[in-house]
Enzyme design. Structure first.
Site, PDB file in Angstrom:
ATOM      1  N   TYR A  68       0.822  -1.212   0.000  1.00 50.49           N
ATOM      2  CA  TYR A  68       0.000   0.000   0.000  1.00 50.49           C
ATOM      3  C   TYR A  68       0.860   1.268   0.000  1.00 50.49           C
ATOM      4  O   TYR A  68       0.355   2.354   0.142  1.00 50.49           O
ATOM      5  CB  TYR A  68      -0.959  -0.005   1.186  1.00 50.49           C
ATOM      6  CG  TYR A  68      -1.888  -1.207   1.185  1.00 50.49           C
ATOM      7  CD1 TYR A  68      -3.029  -1.222   0.374  1.00 50.49           C
ATOM      8  CD2 TYR A  68      -1.602  -2.335   1.940  1.00 50.49           C
ATOM      9  CE1 TYR A  68      -3.855  -2.334   0.333  1.00 50.49           C
ATOM     10  CE2 TYR A  68      -2.433  -3.451   1.900  1.00 50.49           C
ATOM     11  CZ  TYR A  68      -3.555  -3.441   1.097  1.00 50.49           C
ATOM     12  OH  TYR A  68      -4.378  -4.536   1.057  1.00 50.49           O
ATOM     13  N   ASP A 101       0.026 -11.617   8.923  1.00 50.69           N
ATOM     14  CA  ASP A 101       0.872 -12.593   8.237  1.00 50.69           C
ATOM     15  C   ASP A 101       2.353 -12.294   8.367  1.00 50.69           C
ATOM     16  O   ASP A 101       3.163 -13.212   8.395  1.00 50.69           O
ATOM     17  CB  ASP A 101       0.482 -12.661   6.761  1.00 50.69           C
ATOM     18  CG  ASP A 101      -0.826 -13.413   6.599  1.00 50.69           C
ATOM     19  OD1 ASP A 101      -0.846 -14.615   6.920  1.00 50.69           O
ATOM     20  OD2 ASP A 101      -1.825 -12.800   6.206  1.00 50.69           O
ATOM     21  N   HIS A 116       4.488  -6.240  -4.886  1.00 51.51           N
ATOM     22  CA  HIS A 116       3.057  -6.404  -5.158  1.00 51.51           C
ATOM     23  C   HIS A 116       2.321  -5.178  -4.657  1.00 51.51           C
ATOM     24  O   HIS A 116       2.773  -4.491  -3.734  1.00 51.51           O
ATOM     25  CB  HIS A 116       2.489  -7.672  -4.526  1.00 51.51           C
ATOM     26  CG  HIS A 116       2.506  -7.654  -3.028  1.00 51.51           C
ATOM     27  ND1 HIS A 116       1.486  -7.124  -2.261  1.00 51.51           N
ATOM     28  CD2 HIS A 116       3.430  -8.085  -2.145  1.00 51.51           C
ATOM     29  CE1 HIS A 116       1.782  -7.238  -0.987  1.00 51.51           C
ATOM     30  NE2 HIS A 116       2.958  -7.817  -0.877  1.00 51.51           N
ATOM     31  N   TYR A 130     -11.114  -1.684   1.284  1.00 56.31           N
ATOM     32  CA  TYR A 130     -10.985  -1.497   2.735  1.00 56.31           C
ATOM     33  C   TYR A 130      -9.727  -0.693   3.049  1.00 56.31           C
ATOM     34  O   TYR A 130      -9.564  -0.216   4.165  1.00 56.31           O
ATOM     35  CB  TYR A 130     -10.968  -2.861   3.434  1.00 56.31           C
ATOM     36  CG  TYR A 130      -9.612  -3.396   3.820  1.00 56.31           C
ATOM     37  CD1 TYR A 130      -8.730  -3.882   2.862  1.00 56.31           C
ATOM     38  CD2 TYR A 130      -9.196  -3.426   5.152  1.00 56.31           C
ATOM     39  CE1 TYR A 130      -7.487  -4.379   3.217  1.00 56.31           C
ATOM     40  CE2 TYR A 130      -7.955  -3.916   5.515  1.00 56.31           C
ATOM     41  CZ  TYR A 130      -7.105  -4.385   4.539  1.00 56.31           C
ATOM     42  OH  TYR A 130      -5.865  -4.874   4.890  1.00 56.31           O
ATOM     43  N   ARG A 131      -8.866  -0.483   2.061  1.00 53.76           N
ATOM     44  CA  ARG A 131      -7.537   0.099   2.273  1.00 53.76           C
ATOM     45  C   ARG A 131      -7.005   0.368   0.881  1.00 53.76           C
ATOM     46  O   ARG A 131      -7.341  -0.353  -0.048  1.00 53.76           O
ATOM     47  CB  ARG A 131      -6.688  -0.969   2.950  1.00 53.76           C
ATOM     48  CG  ARG A 131      -5.340  -0.577   3.475  1.00 53.76           C
ATOM     49  CD  ARG A 131      -4.808  -1.775   4.250  1.00 53.76           C
ATOM     50  NE  ARG A 131      -3.528  -1.516   4.886  1.00 53.76           N
ATOM     51  CZ  ARG A 131      -2.911  -2.388   5.683  1.00 53.76           C
ATOM     52  NH1 ARG A 131      -3.468  -3.557   5.925  1.00 53.76           N
ATOM     53  NH2 ARG A 131      -1.761  -2.109   6.236  1.00 53.76           N
TER      54      ARG A 131
END
Lengths: 524, 524
Positions: free
Chosen positions: B91, B150, B390, B473-474
């Site tokens: 992000y 994670d 990613h 959501y983000r």
């Protein structure tokens, strides 16, 4: 009739405003006669007191009408005070904090808009009562349960917005609401969470969205009028088992709470229990005169006799298990074993299929089974007056034996010594780590001196408990400011932060001035 | 070196501000060399792109230093951008939305302030990583588990404030935080919840207080800098059982999700599962070249071969049971029976005592057991570049088979057709009623064209998914505004409401301008 005017408004100003409200809502939606207003007063206030009196009541039926109301209120600088059903008894009922406010009663906005069987939630308007939602679920044939409070006459939305407690696992940690629609003070309609995206179907299933989540800003708040809310429901379990735990010594409270915390932390007990003392139970089951004639607080030997004869012990806890029968069996055995280590403690209860809950005789067992009722409301008759009432002093504490005992000693001491009243307590662990100590200060509403004593006792309790670091989760109109005053960290940084938001979103200060101690700029 | 200047500031203005920061924090707490700044860029951005570049980084160690930072920032009109550990990879990492912002890195505020065994919570500063909290719990000999994400290198506070997902029952519905301390843009220190009362011991055990609760206003937010947070921990259960469910057909996803919802709604599964598709698993376990040479997305027959050879099926779900052994046994049998109705589905796993979790070989089984690690970070090497990266496209949906299939079809179609990339998906039901579809758009960060394609694909996804009512959501820095733009109900009533609050509490717009699409007045 003497109209109670809001500050800074003349009778003529108010008349103009009411005319505008009538034009927008229709005349039948604006109540201003003394008779009509009477039912919107604090039901437990002494009759001659005229604090907290509304000047009029508006009964809108649509979101658009609420938008019109805030527009007119801004134009005419009229303070509003909103309620859902207005059954906030013990904290002031439907009455406004600021005398002369125009009450916005949402009782006519009473539609259950949606029941989603698949994802187990409902969407309700603010006038929907627990009874109504329960009935709608039954009528739709849904195998779903709603987490309800002790009295079913209140508004689902109203109770939730006051941080009200409900008792099924879905009500634990007050976590059952999801997704609000709010009319803001400027008349705009805000949808929170995923509802902020047009056509988003996750509005009532996911509690946040992209960016800050304002939902809890609208709890105990004067920042908006909530017009729709999602409420999570629970699929009927295979087995429901309402349970009782009874202990016989006042000081068993310590071990009870310590044991309970372990059983809640490991999710053996998933619902929200209630721990009642003898006097609380006695107030529901009998009247005081039956037990004691003296004016002073009932002494311990008499309480022990009540405990035995009413078979409620010195403390009795209601709780329940829900789930597959074999899991319920395991948990019942575990609970029985754990509490069994307290000498004299007893645990009992019977398994029940969801279909049979509505037929259970004990109202507590119906409440924990999601079937709303009004049975325990009769506690207000304790002092034998025709019209009993109660106000609540309700601090929060860590769910530990030490805190439970310390808070009990503090509150019992003050209630008995300073107010000369009996100590009626219900402890409610809303999650595994904390509990709310509901102190039911019961009095005869027709006896002005007794009523005054009850109010004074509560104010003393607010101050004294704060010195030991215990603060209220909710406060009665008459000591809202005092209760808020105790939250003073950083020279009142919290209050200043909320006031800053208040001034920005409601510059004319029209929405519920004084709610939980938050006043608009002009009234600070 | 070319310093990236914030808008409206000259190089001299910035120099003055940095001098003031050095005077307040000490010179070693102000980083401004190009080399030092490099690690505060988006780790997955193509190297030559200079969007989202900081002008300097501040490394405060105390609340007072943060107060000094906001005071100086207000004086000099310097935009700040805060992170905890700055590991928000996928992000944008630690990089600021607004180029030239001064990054406030809280990595040196890394004390675990308290671990409360009794009520099962910890209090942490924002630089505390999951590894640190885990170590502190172990070092203290506490029989408590922390719900971890994670990757264990992130900040507990930072991850929580981003609405990050963790996987133990205490992490369900993102409900594990309780009680914040926040430095406001004006330098005041706010404590939320019961922390607003001096000496109140219920700060980290009860989530609300008297009046509106602002805690979630500080999530994904630029309204304050969080300096302390309570995080609920879970007592070690008698038995932990990590489980796997594997299905072999792409369309088994529908039945999988339908079955899962029932098992989560009735609390048989209490943690937060993850449902991975074949490509996601393959990206962690192997590199693409092993399976397919073509540039176009990997076709279904090859995916089927990967599913077989890697033994991960077309979808594989990780989840876990926690509790008394007999309850775990009952639930395992129930889960096996329920998923067993899907043809070809398999469920397996082994019970484990809490002491043995750290020794489990599979990193997923350690994550769900509260033992942080970094093992699954290797997925970024999928496209075979030296430095894979990613970005995430992460919409929320109802937890239904229909929604899961519809969202999969929409996203897979666009990712494959428009971007020419493989469809790597992880579905995360953060509660029983909704899930987040994490789309891992994996690319070689050294290949500018591929990186550009990945970004473009995400932006297309944001737009197209919103048309069907699915919102993120983000969001990644590069499409935060676009993602926020989709939340447009009531002509952007939500954004306007948050902007109103932003302008009121941060009139100079110093805190994280542009965060989740919220800009201060001067930059709108």
């Amino acid at each position: 009739m003497t109209t109670m005017l809001p500050p800074h408004l003349s009778e003529q100003d108010l008349t103009h405003a009411l005319d505008a409200f009538r034009a927008a809502l229709g005349p039948e939606a604006v109540l201003a006669d003394e008779d009509e207003l009477r039912e919107f007063r604090d039901p437990f206030a002494f009759a001659a007191w005229d604090d907290y009196t509304a000047s009029a009541v508006l009964m809108p039926q649509t979101v658009e009408q609420i938008q019109a109301i805030v527009r007119i209120a801004n134009e005419h600088r009229v303070p509003l005070w909103t309620h859902g059903a207005g059954m906030n008894n013990g904290y002031g009922g439907p009455a406004p904090r600021l005398t002369g406010s125009v009450v916005v009663s949402l009782r006519r906005m009473n539609r259950v808009l949606e029941i989603d069987e698949e994802c187990a939630y409902a969407v309700v308007e603010p006038g929907v009562r627990w009874f109504d939602l329960y009935d709608a679920i039954r009528a739709g044939g849904h195998k779903l349960m709603v987490s309800v409070p002790d009295l079913g006459w209140g508004s689902v939305v109203g109770n939730t917005l006051e941080n009200g407690v409900t008792y099924l696992p879905t009500g634990a940690d007050m976590a059952s609401s999801c997704g609000l629609e709010v009319v803001l003070p400027n008349g705009e309609v805000l949808r929170t969470g995923m509802g902020a995206m047009p056509g988003n179907k996750a509005w009532h299933v996911y509690k946040r969205s992209l960016g800050p989540s304002p939902d809890h800003l609208f709890m105990q708040s004067n920042l908006g009028i909530v017009t729709k809310m999602g409420v999570w429901l629970m699929p009927e379990p295979e087995c429901y088992m309402p349970l009782w735990l009874r202990v016989w010594n006042e000081d068993d409270l310590h071990a009870l709470v310590e044991t309970l915390r372990g059983l809640m932390l490991d999710r053996t007990i998933e619902n929200v229990p209630q721990i009642w003392n003898t006097i609380s139970f006695a107030s529901v089951m009998s009247s005081r005169a039956l037990w004691y004639e003296g004016d002073e607080p009932i002494p311990d030997p008499v309480i022990d006799r009540m405990a035995r004869e009413l078979e409620v012990g010195r403390w009795m806890m209601r709780f329940a298990l829900y789930g597959d029968e074999s899991v319920v069996d395991h948990r019942f055995a575990k609970v029985k074993e754990a509490f069994g280590r307290i000498p004299g403690a007893e645990v009992w209860g019977e398994k029940c299929s969801p279909d049979a809950i509505a037929g259970l005789e004990n109202p507590h067992e119906r409440v924990q089974g999601g079937v709303p009722n009004l049975d325990i409301n009769q506690m207000t008759g304790w002092y034998g007056g025709e019209e009993g009432g109660h106000i609540g002093f309700s601090p929060v504490a860590r769910l530990t034996g030490d805190d439970a005992v310390a808070l009990r000693d503090l509150i019992r001491g003050l209630v008995e010594r300073e107010a000369g009243l009996d100590y009626a307590a219900v402890l409610i662990p809303t999650n595994a780590r904390s509990f709310i100590h509901i102190t039911l200060v019961i009095f005869d509403t027709k006896d002005e001196a007794e009523a005054r004593r009850a109010y004074d006792a509560c104010k003393l309790l607010v101050r004294e408990a704060a010195k030991d670091g215990y603060g209220e989760y909710r406060a009665h109109l008459d000591f809202m400011d005092l209760a808020a005053e105790q939250y003073s960290f950083g020279d009142h940084a919290y209050r200043r932060f909320v006031e800053t938001i208040k001034d920005a979103v409601d510059p004319n200060g029209i929405l519920s001035p004084g709610k939980q101690g938050i006043w608009p700029k002009a009234l600070r």
